[in-house]
Write a protein that holds these residues in place. Sequence first.
Motif, mmCIF file in Angstrom:
data_model
loop_
_atom_site.group_PDB
_atom_site.id
_atom_site.type_symbol
_atom_site.label_atom_id
_atom_site.label_comp_id
_atom_site.label_asym_id
_atom_site.label_seq_id
_atom_site.Cartn_x
_atom_site.Cartn_y
_atom_site.Cartn_z
ATOM 1 N N MET A 1 -13.646 -4.268 2.544
ATOM 2 C CA MET A 1 -13.095 -5.354 1.741
ATOM 3 C C MET A 1 -13.953 -5.508 0.502
ATOM 4 S SD MET A 1 -10.910 -7.942 1.587
ATOM 5 C CE MET A 1 -10.533 -8.524 3.217
ATOM 6 N N ARG B 1 -13.894 -5.794 13.284
ATOM 7 C CA ARG B 1 -14.523 -6.053 12.001
ATOM 8 C C ARG B 1 -15.966 -6.426 12.244
ATOM 9 N NH1 ARG B 1 -11.177 -10.969 9.468
ATOM 10 N NH2 ARG B 1 -12.675 -10.720 7.796
ATOM 11 N N GLN C 1 -3.869 11.714 2.152
ATOM 12 C CA GLN C 1 -4.748 10.817 1.407
ATOM 13 C C GLN C 1 -4.890 9.486 2.130
ATOM 14 O OE1 GLN C 1 -4.012 10.542 -2.794
ATOM 15 N NE2 GLN C 1 -3.181 12.612 -2.922
ATOM 16 N N SER C 2 -5.819 8.674 1.649
ATOM 17 C CA SER C 2 -6.036 7.384 2.276
ATOM 18 C C SER C 2 -5.037 6.375 1.737
ATOM 19 C CB SER C 2 -7.450 6.900 2.018
ATOM 20 O OG SER C 2 -7.637 6.660 0.644
ATOM 21 N N LEU C 3 -5.013 5.247 2.394
ATOM 22 C CA LEU C 3 -4.194 4.146 1.910
ATOM 23 C C LEU C 3 -4.696 3.685 0.545
ATOM 24 C CD1 LEU C 3 -3.868 2.039 5.151
ATOM 25 C CD2 LEU C 3 -2.004 3.123 3.928
ATOM 26 N N LEU D 1 -8.500 -4.409 0.257
ATOM 27 C CA LEU D 1 -9.005 -3.447 1.213
ATOM 28 C C LEU D 1 -8.928 -2.048 0.637
ATOM 29 C CD1 LEU D 1 -7.443 -4.524 4.623
ATOM 30 C CD2 LEU D 1 -9.857 -4.453 4.091
ATOM 31 N N TYR E 1 0.830 -1.192 0.000
ATOM 32 C CA TYR E 1 0.000 0.000 0.000
ATOM 33 C C TYR E 1 0.872 1.251 0.000
ATOM 34 C CZ TYR E 1 -4.093 -2.781 1.393
ATOM 35 O OH TYR E 1 -5.127 -3.685 1.445
ATOM 36 N N LEU F 1 -5.672 -3.726 13.552
ATOM 37 C CA LEU F 1 -7.109 -3.931 13.437
ATOM 38 C C LEU F 1 -7.788 -3.670 14.774
ATOM 39 C CD1 LEU F 1 -9.481 -4.969 11.664
ATOM 40 C CD2 LEU F 1 -8.981 -7.236 12.576
ATOM 41 N N GLY G 1 2.691 -3.983 8.278
ATOM 42 C CA GLY G 1 4.015 -3.596 8.722
ATOM 43 C C GLY G 1 3.971 -2.202 9.321
ATOM 44 N N SER G 2 5.090 -1.792 9.878
ATOM 45 C CA SER G 2 5.146 -0.489 10.549
ATOM 46 C C SER G 2 5.296 0.660 9.567
ATOM 47 C CB SER G 2 6.284 -0.469 11.567
ATOM 48 O OG SER G 2 7.477 -0.881 10.959
ATOM 49 N N TYR H 1 -9.073 4.480 10.973
ATOM 50 C CA TYR H 1 -9.374 4.274 9.559
ATOM 51 C C TYR H 1 -10.488 3.251 9.419
ATOM 52 C CZ TYR H 1 -4.879 6.491 8.542
ATOM 53 O OH TYR H 1 -3.829 7.372 8.453
ATOM 54 N N TYR I 1 -9.611 0.233 11.666
ATOM 55 C CA TYR I 1 -8.213 0.116 12.048
ATOM 56 C C TYR I 1 -7.834 1.343 12.864
ATOM 57 C CZ TYR I 1 -7.413 -3.795 8.890
ATOM 58 O OH TYR I 1 -7.438 -5.023 8.281
ATOM 59 N N PHE J 1 -14.225 -2.928 8.308
ATOM 60 C CA PHE J 1 -13.257 -2.964 9.388
ATOM 61 C C PHE J 1 -13.012 -1.552 9.924
ATOM 62 C CE2 PHE J 1 -11.545 -7.183 8.202
ATOM 63 C CZ PHE J 1 -11.967 -7.272 6.895
ATOM 64 N N PHE K 1 -9.374 1.932 2.021
ATOM 65 C CA PHE K 1 -9.446 2.672 3.266
ATOM 66 C C PHE K 1 -10.049 4.048 3.067
ATOM 67 C CE2 PHE K 1 -6.933 0.317 6.419
ATOM 68 C CZ PHE K 1 -6.386 -0.665 5.627
ATOM 69 N N GLY K 2 -10.713 4.526 4.134
ATOM 70 C CA GLY K 2 -11.070 5.930 4.175
ATOM 71 C C GLY K 2 -9.837 6.762 4.493
ATOM 72 N N LYS K 3 -10.001 8.077 4.475
ATOM 73 C CA LYS K 3 -8.848 8.958 4.699
ATOM 74 C C LYS K 3 -8.447 9.033 6.161
ATOM 75 C CE LYS K 3 -9.200 11.831 0.629
ATOM 76 N NZ LYS K 3 -9.150 13.198 0.077
ATOM 77 N N ARG L 1 2.316 0.899 14.623
ATOM 78 C CA ARG L 1 1.793 0.402 13.364
ATOM 79 C C ARG L 1 0.274 0.367 13.375
ATOM 80 N NH1 ARG L 1 4.449 -5.188 12.677
ATOM 81 N NH2 ARG L 1 6.197 -3.985 13.445
ATOM 82 N N LEU L 2 -0.229 0.334 12.172
ATOM 83 C CA LEU L 2 -1.668 0.200 11.995
ATOM 84 C C LEU L 2 -2.110 -1.156 12.536
ATOM 85 C CD1 LEU L 2 -3.725 2.038 10.464
ATOM 86 C CD2 LEU L 2 -3.431 0.515 8.521
#
Lengths: 115, 111
Positions: free
Chosen positions: B90, B49, A41-43, B99, A35, B46, A107-108, B86, B36, B34, B101-103, B43-44
């Motif tokens: 899916m 869900r 912006q979003s992912l 996936l 990603y 979860l 991942g981070s 976020y 997040y 989901f 994602f929103g902003k 890190r991101l």
Amino acid sequence: SAVISQKPSRDICQRGTSLTIQCQVDSQVTMMFWYRQQPGQSLTLIATANQGSEATYESGFVIDKFPISRPNLTFSTLTVSNMSPEDSSIYLCSVETGDPLYGYTFGSGTRLTVV
Amino acid sequence: AQRVTQPEKLLSVFKGAPVELKCNYSYSGSPELFWYVQYSRQRLQLLLRHISRESIKGFTADLNKGETSFHLKKPFAQEEDSAMYYCALMYYGGSQGNLIFGKGTKLSVKP
């Protein structure tokens, strides 16, 4: 759930050069996802990497710009080629945990700045 | 086309107040949604869900297909809830799930 080690965590690169980002997973996974998150912006999904086959790229992303390797079930690399300032983003790899309760793990991230 | 919208960039509440982070989606299929969370310098991860219908860290989210929403709620916000949230959808292209994602919404819980 799966644990991902991603590196480098950050880098500052000169335009025109390339950077390879690595993701190592502590268990075997079929698919790995790459990603990008540009500022504000979003992912956005770049591509999906399956072991033993070519990566599948999303619209707007091409293999020449973002070549991906997937040599085995626990490792993948994403290269950002011929970089420009517009490539400055956070790049994330992700895998499906295989556990229906836990979805995906990430991942981070790699924070890339192109100057 | 599939889309996830989080209308609020920043949500600021006081500790102990209820919080609702909004998420609306657009998807022609049966949605799998989901939430997040990303705490500062982490890190991101979860949060929950909709399939599991669990309550994580006091947060819940109900899928409302009529309103195409999946809002995240918590009755009493805590300072440690301050983070980026976020919402993600899916979707399936062929046999492959991806996936989107929103902003994101930045939640700030003040003491």
